[in-house]
Design a protein around this motif. Structure first.
Motif, PDB file in Angstrom:
ATOM      1  N   GLY A 250       0.788  -1.229   0.000  1.00  0.00           N
ATOM      2  CA  GLY A 250       0.000   0.000   0.000  1.00  0.00           C
ATOM      3  C   GLY A 250       0.814   1.268   0.000  1.00  0.00           C
ATOM      4  O   GLY A 250       0.305   2.339   0.370  1.00  0.00           O
ATOM      5  N   ILE A 251       2.067   1.184  -0.450  1.00  0.00           N
ATOM      6  CA  ILE A 251       2.947   2.349  -0.434  1.00  0.00           C
ATOM      7  C   ILE A 251       3.314   2.713  -1.866  1.00  0.00           C
ATOM      8  O   ILE A 251       4.014   1.961  -2.552  1.00  0.00           O
ATOM      9  CB  ILE A 251       4.228   2.052   0.377  1.00  0.00           C
ATOM     10  N   PRO A 252       2.851   3.845  -2.372  1.00  0.00           N
ATOM     11  CA  PRO A 252       3.126   4.235  -3.770  1.00  0.00           C
ATOM     12  C   PRO A 252       4.501   4.873  -3.922  1.00  0.00           C
ATOM     13  O   PRO A 252       5.179   5.186  -2.939  1.00  0.00           O
ATOM     14  CB  PRO A 252       2.017   5.241  -4.059  1.00  0.00           C
ATOM     15  N   ASN A 253       4.886   5.072  -5.177  1.00  0.00           N
ATOM     16  CA  ASN A 253       6.061   5.861  -5.551  1.00  0.00           C
ATOM     17  C   ASN A 253       7.407   5.211  -5.254  1.00  0.00           C
ATOM     18  O   ASN A 253       8.444   5.870  -5.334  1.00  0.00           O
ATOM     19  CB  ASN A 253       6.022   7.254  -4.905  1.00  0.00           C
ATOM     20  N   PHE A 254       7.426   3.933  -4.909  1.00  0.00           N
ATOM     21  CA  PHE A 254       8.685   3.202  -4.769  1.00  0.00           C
ATOM     22  C   PHE A 254       8.681   2.075  -5.809  1.00  0.00           C
ATOM     23  O   PHE A 254       8.527   0.904  -5.474  1.00  0.00           O
ATOM     24  CB  PHE A 254       8.838   2.638  -3.351  1.00  0.00           C
ATOM     25  N   THR A 255       8.847   2.449  -7.060  1.00  0.00           N
ATOM     26  CA  THR A 255       8.779   1.479  -8.160  1.00  0.00           C
ATOM     27  C   THR A 255      10.027   1.525  -9.048  1.00  0.00           C
ATOM     28  O   THR A 255      10.052   0.936 -10.117  1.00  0.00           O
ATOM     29  CB  THR A 255       7.546   1.749  -9.037  1.00  0.00           C
ATOM     30  N   GLN A 256      11.070   2.211  -8.597  1.00  0.00           N
ATOM     31  CA  GLN A 256      12.237   2.425  -9.445  1.00  0.00           C
ATOM     32  C   GLN A 256      13.073   1.150  -9.621  1.00  0.00           C
ATOM     33  O   GLN A 256      13.178   0.332  -8.705  1.00  0.00           O
ATOM     34  CB  GLN A 256      13.133   3.530  -8.860  1.00  0.00           C
ATOM     35  N   SER A 257      13.659   1.051 -10.794  1.00  0.00           N
ATOM     36  CA  SER A 257      14.608  -0.021 -11.071  1.00  0.00           C
ATOM     37  C   SER A 257      15.935   0.585 -11.516  1.00  0.00           C
ATOM     38  O   SER A 257      16.002   1.757 -11.898  1.00  0.00           O
ATOM     39  CB  SER A 257      14.069  -0.949 -12.166  1.00  0.00           C
ATOM     40  N   LEU A 258      16.956  -0.226 -11.455  1.00  0.00           N
ATOM     41  CA  LEU A 258      18.302   0.189 -11.844  1.00  0.00           C
ATOM     42  C   LEU A 258      18.670  -0.485 -13.155  1.00  0.00           C
ATOM     43  O   LEU A 258      18.329  -1.646 -13.370  1.00  0.00           O
ATOM     44  CB  LEU A 258      19.299  -0.247 -10.763  1.00  0.00           C
ATOM     45  N   TRP A 259      19.350   0.245 -14.042  1.00  0.00           N
ATOM     46  CA  TRP A 259      19.889  -0.398 -15.233  1.00  0.00           C
ATOM     47  C   TRP A 259      21.406  -0.333 -15.226  1.00  0.00           C
ATOM     48  O   TRP A 259      22.021   0.542 -14.619  1.00  0.00           O
ATOM     49  CB  TRP A 259      19.322   0.201 -16.516  1.00  0.00           C
ATOM     50  N   TYR A 260      22.000  -1.308 -15.896  1.00  0.00           N
ATOM     51  CA  TYR A 260      23.441  -1.341 -16.146  1.00  0.00           C
ATOM     52  C   TYR A 260      23.639  -1.373 -17.658  1.00  0.00           C
ATOM     53  O   TYR A 260      22.901  -2.065 -18.371  1.00  0.00           O
ATOM     54  CB  TYR A 260      24.083  -2.603 -15.582  1.00  0.00           C
ATOM     55  N   GLY A 261      24.642  -0.665 -18.150  1.00  0.00           N
ATOM     56  CA  GLY A 261      24.924  -0.698 -19.580  1.00  0.00           C
ATOM     57  C   GLY A 261      26.368  -0.326 -19.853  1.00  0.00           C
ATOM     58  O   GLY A 261      27.050   0.247 -18.998  1.00  0.00           O
ATOM     59  N   LEU A 262      26.851  -0.653 -21.038  1.00  0.00           N
ATOM     60  CA  LEU A 262      28.229  -0.332 -21.412  1.00  0.00           C
ATOM     61  C   LEU A 262      28.280   0.968 -22.206  1.00  0.00           C
ATOM     62  O   LEU A 262      27.477   1.193 -23.113  1.00  0.00           O
ATOM     63  CB  LEU A 262      28.837  -1.454 -22.237  1.00  0.00           C
ATOM     64  N   ALA A 263      29.253   1.817 -21.845  1.00  0.00           N
ATOM     65  CA  ALA A 263      29.440   3.089 -22.539  1.00  0.00           C
ATOM     66  C   ALA A 263      30.913   3.299 -22.841  1.00  0.00           C
ATOM     67  O   ALA A 263      31.788   2.936 -22.044  1.00  0.00           O
ATOM     68  CB  ALA A 263      28.910   4.242 -21.695  1.00  0.00           C
ATOM     69  N   PHE A 264      31.184   3.896 -23.988  1.00  0.00           N
ATOM     70  CA  PHE A 264      32.541   4.247 -24.407  1.00  0.00           C
ATOM     71  C   PHE A 264      32.694   5.766 -24.388  1.00  0.00           C
ATOM     72  O   PHE A 264      31.697   6.502 -24.422  1.00  0.00           O
ATOM     73  CB  PHE A 264      32.795   3.758 -25.837  1.00  0.00           C
ATOM     74  N   PRO A 265      33.939   6.274 -24.402  1.00  0.00           N
ATOM     75  CA  PRO A 265      34.136   7.724 -24.533  1.00  0.00           C
ATOM     76  C   PRO A 265      33.588   8.239 -25.865  1.00  0.00           C
ATOM     77  O   PRO A 265      33.597   7.519 -26.869  1.00  0.00           O
ATOM     78  CB  PRO A 265      35.666   7.880 -24.486  1.00  0.00           C
ATOM     79  N   LYS A 266      33.125   9.464 -25.859  1.00  0.00           N
ATOM     80  CA  LYS A 266      32.646  10.083 -27.095  1.00  0.00           C
ATOM     81  C   LYS A 266      33.748  10.035 -28.152  1.00  0.00           C
ATOM     82  O   LYS A 266      34.927  10.269 -27.862  1.00  0.00           O
ATOM     83  CB  LYS A 266      32.257  11.540 -26.833  1.00  0.00           C
ATOM     84  N   GLY A 267      33.358   9.735 -29.387  1.00  0.00           N
ATOM     85  CA  GLY A 267      34.334   9.656 -30.457  1.00  0.00           C
ATOM     86  C   GLY A 267      34.751   8.246 -30.789  1.00  0.00           C
ATOM     87  O   GLY A 267      35.450   8.020 -31.787  1.00  0.00           O
ATOM     88  N   THR A 268      34.343   7.289 -29.976  1.00  0.00           N
ATOM     89  CA  THR A 268      34.625   5.887 -30.286  1.00  0.00           C
ATOM     90  C   THR A 268      33.940   5.534 -31.603  1.00  0.00           C
ATOM     91  O   THR A 268      32.756   5.837 -31.785  1.00  0.00           O
ATOM     92  CB  THR A 268      34.121   4.969 -29.158  1.00  0.00           C
ATOM     93  N   PRO A 269      34.648   4.911 -32.535  1.00  0.00           N
ATOM     94  CA  PRO A 269      34.050   4.624 -33.852  1.00  0.00           C
ATOM     95  C   PRO A 269      32.758   3.820 -33.754  1.00  0.00           C
ATOM     96  O   PRO A 269      32.659   2.872 -32.973  1.00  0.00           O
ATOM     97  CB  PRO A 269      35.147   3.818 -34.553  1.00  0.00           C
ATOM     98  N   ALA A 270      31.791   4.201 -34.566  1.00  0.00           N
ATOM     99  CA  ALA A 270      30.495   3.529 -34.557  1.00  0.00           C
ATOM    100  C   ALA A 270      30.590   2.028 -34.806  1.00  0.00           C
ATOM    101  O   ALA A 270      29.872   1.249 -34.170  1.00  0.00           O
ATOM    102  CB  ALA A 270      29.564   4.186 -35.571  1.00  0.00           C
ATOM    103  N   PRO A 271      31.481   1.557 -35.704  1.00  0.00           N
ATOM    104  CA  PRO A 271      31.570   0.109 -35.907  1.00  0.00           C
ATOM    105  C   PRO A 271      32.006  -0.647 -34.657  1.00  0.00           C
ATOM    106  O   PRO A 271      31.583  -1.781 -34.435  1.00  0.00           O
ATOM    107  CB  PRO A 271      32.615  -0.025 -37.016  1.00  0.00           C
ATOM    108  N   VAL A 272      32.857  -0.001 -33.849  1.00  0.00           N
ATOM    109  CA  VAL A 272      33.288  -0.628 -32.594  1.00  0.00           C
ATOM    110  C   VAL A 272      32.111  -0.745 -31.631  1.00  0.00           C
ATOM    111  O   VAL A 272      31.899  -1.776 -30.988  1.00  0.00           O
ATOM    112  CB  VAL A 272      34.437   0.186 -31.955  1.00  0.00           C
ATOM    113  N   VAL A 273      31.328   0.321 -31.536  1.00  0.00           N
ATOM    114  CA  VAL A 273      30.154   0.319 -30.659  1.00  0.00           C
ATOM    115  C   VAL A 273      29.177  -0.767 -31.111  1.00  0.00           C
ATOM    116  O   VAL A 273      28.637  -1.519 -30.292  1.00  0.00           O
ATOM    117  CB  VAL A 273      29.470   1.700 -30.666  1.00  0.00           C
ATOM    118  N   GLN A 274      28.961  -0.862 -32.409  1.00  0.00           N
ATOM    119  CA  GLN A 274      28.052  -1.878 -32.935  1.00  0.00           C
ATOM    120  C   GLN A 274      28.580  -3.289 -32.679  1.00  0.00           C
ATOM    121  O   GLN A 274      27.813  -4.200 -32.354  1.00  0.00           O
ATOM    122  CB  GLN A 274      27.839  -1.662 -34.443  1.00  0.00           C
TER     123      GLN A 274
END
Length: 331
Positions: A250-274
């Motif tokens: 009966g307690i609203p507003n506590f529905t958050q989830s956490l995500w994890y993901g991989l990120a590279f520095p800006k400028g990393t070639p698109a083929p590498v990201v793909q």
């Protein structure tokens, strides 16, 4: 309401799929992707070993390096709610050999609570894709003798000056959920930030702090051993199926989830990201990996790079509102 990044958006995905096909048809990009990687790839985990973030990437490290054909090195660079390791990667060479395991905390919440954040999540990174998602668990020390959230609130109100809550770092989701709960309970809980989950768990089990929000991956072993008590989750989780959600209590507003993901520095070639995205998706589609994630309270989350990019964009204003509501700011 669920975290915006986890709500399906069909039109966005259709548009992204079209752009992905265009990239896939570019022959020079394909050749570059085949050439990468030619040496070990380092993934920076911006929290200490032993916490949920660390568990998530180490769970797929062997399969990922097999798929890439090169060693995958895990480099734990903890501190400042995960922003130190993230800043390190933002400034790294954009050659595809340094990535960060980004989280909701480091790449969405941090923008609102760190006025001098040394990186901009939308500007300084390119995103390879999700790894996993996870709900949060409210865990307490057994000495509190509370067995549901309302019972905990009643207990806290009897001695409002005597209790504190731990977080995996100032400016993380763990921190903001604690502040949100503090507001809900109406008691002056003291926030005690740690340099990651492992040291926070130690003090929580020792009774130096009394409660904490974190993901199941790190907390479940201690819960199973009876050293901690789980009172509620922010979303249903098979690993903690016996623990009711906040909504079920009966307690609203506590529905958050956490995500994890991989990120590279800006400028990393698109083929590498793909190429990294393809490797990630292949690993995450493996039933053994999904089963291993489920046993740790994680949900495998394959997808395309732009989905994670969109999640960052959506989650920054979402968490900004919560940070403003609870007055969270790190000087």
């Amino acid at each position: 309401m669920p975290t915006p990044s986890l709500i399906p958006a069909r039109r966005r995905l259709l548009a992204v799929a079209a752009s992905t096909l265009a990239v896939a048809g570019w022959a020079p990009c394909a050749a570059m992707a085949q050439a990468w990687p030619s040496r070990p790839v380092t993934i920076v985990v911006p929290f200490p070993a032993g916490g949920g973030t660390d568990v998530a990437i180490r769970s797929i490290q062997p399969q990922l390096q097999k798929e890439l054909g090169q060693p995958v090195i895990i480099d734990n660079r903890a501190g400042a709610g995960g922003t130190i390791g993230s800043a390190y990667v933002a400034k790294a060479a954009p050659d595809g050999y340094t990535a960060v395991l980004a989280t909701t905390s480091t790449h969405a919440v941090s923008v609102s609570v760190y006025p001098n954040l040394p990186y901009a999540p939308e500007r300084d990174f390119v995103y390879a894709g999700f790894v996993a998602t996870s709900p949060y668990v409210l865990a307490v020390h057994p000495s509190l003798r509370a067995r549901d959230v309302k019972g905990l609130v009643e207990l806290l109100k009897k001695n409002p000056q005597h209790y504190s809550f731990a977080s995996v770092g100032a400016g993380t989701v763990s921190h903001l959920l604690g502040e949100q709960f503090k507001t809900y309970a109406g008691v002056p809980l003291v926030h005690v930030p740690y340099r990651g989950a492992a040291p926070a768990y130690t003090d929580l089990m020792g009774g130096q702090v009394q409660l904490m929000f974190d993901n199941p991956a790190g907390l479940v072993p201690s819960i199973r051993a009876g050293r901690l008590i789980a009172l509620a989750t922010t979303a249903p989780n098979a690993l903690l199926g016996e623990v009711p959600t906040f909504a079920q209590q009966g307690i609203p507003n506590f529905t958050q989830s956490l995500w994890y993901g991989l990120a590279f520095p800006k400028g990393t070639p698109a083929p590498v990201v793909q190429r990294m995205n393809q490797a990630l998706n292949k690993v995450l589609a493996d039933r053994a990996v999904s089963a291993d994630f489920a046993a740790k309270g994680l949900n495998a989350r394959p997808g395309i790079p732009a989905e994670l990019q969109a999640a960052v964009k959506a989650d920054i204003p979402y968490w900004s509102r919560i940070a403003k509501d609870v007055g969270a700011k790190i000087d």
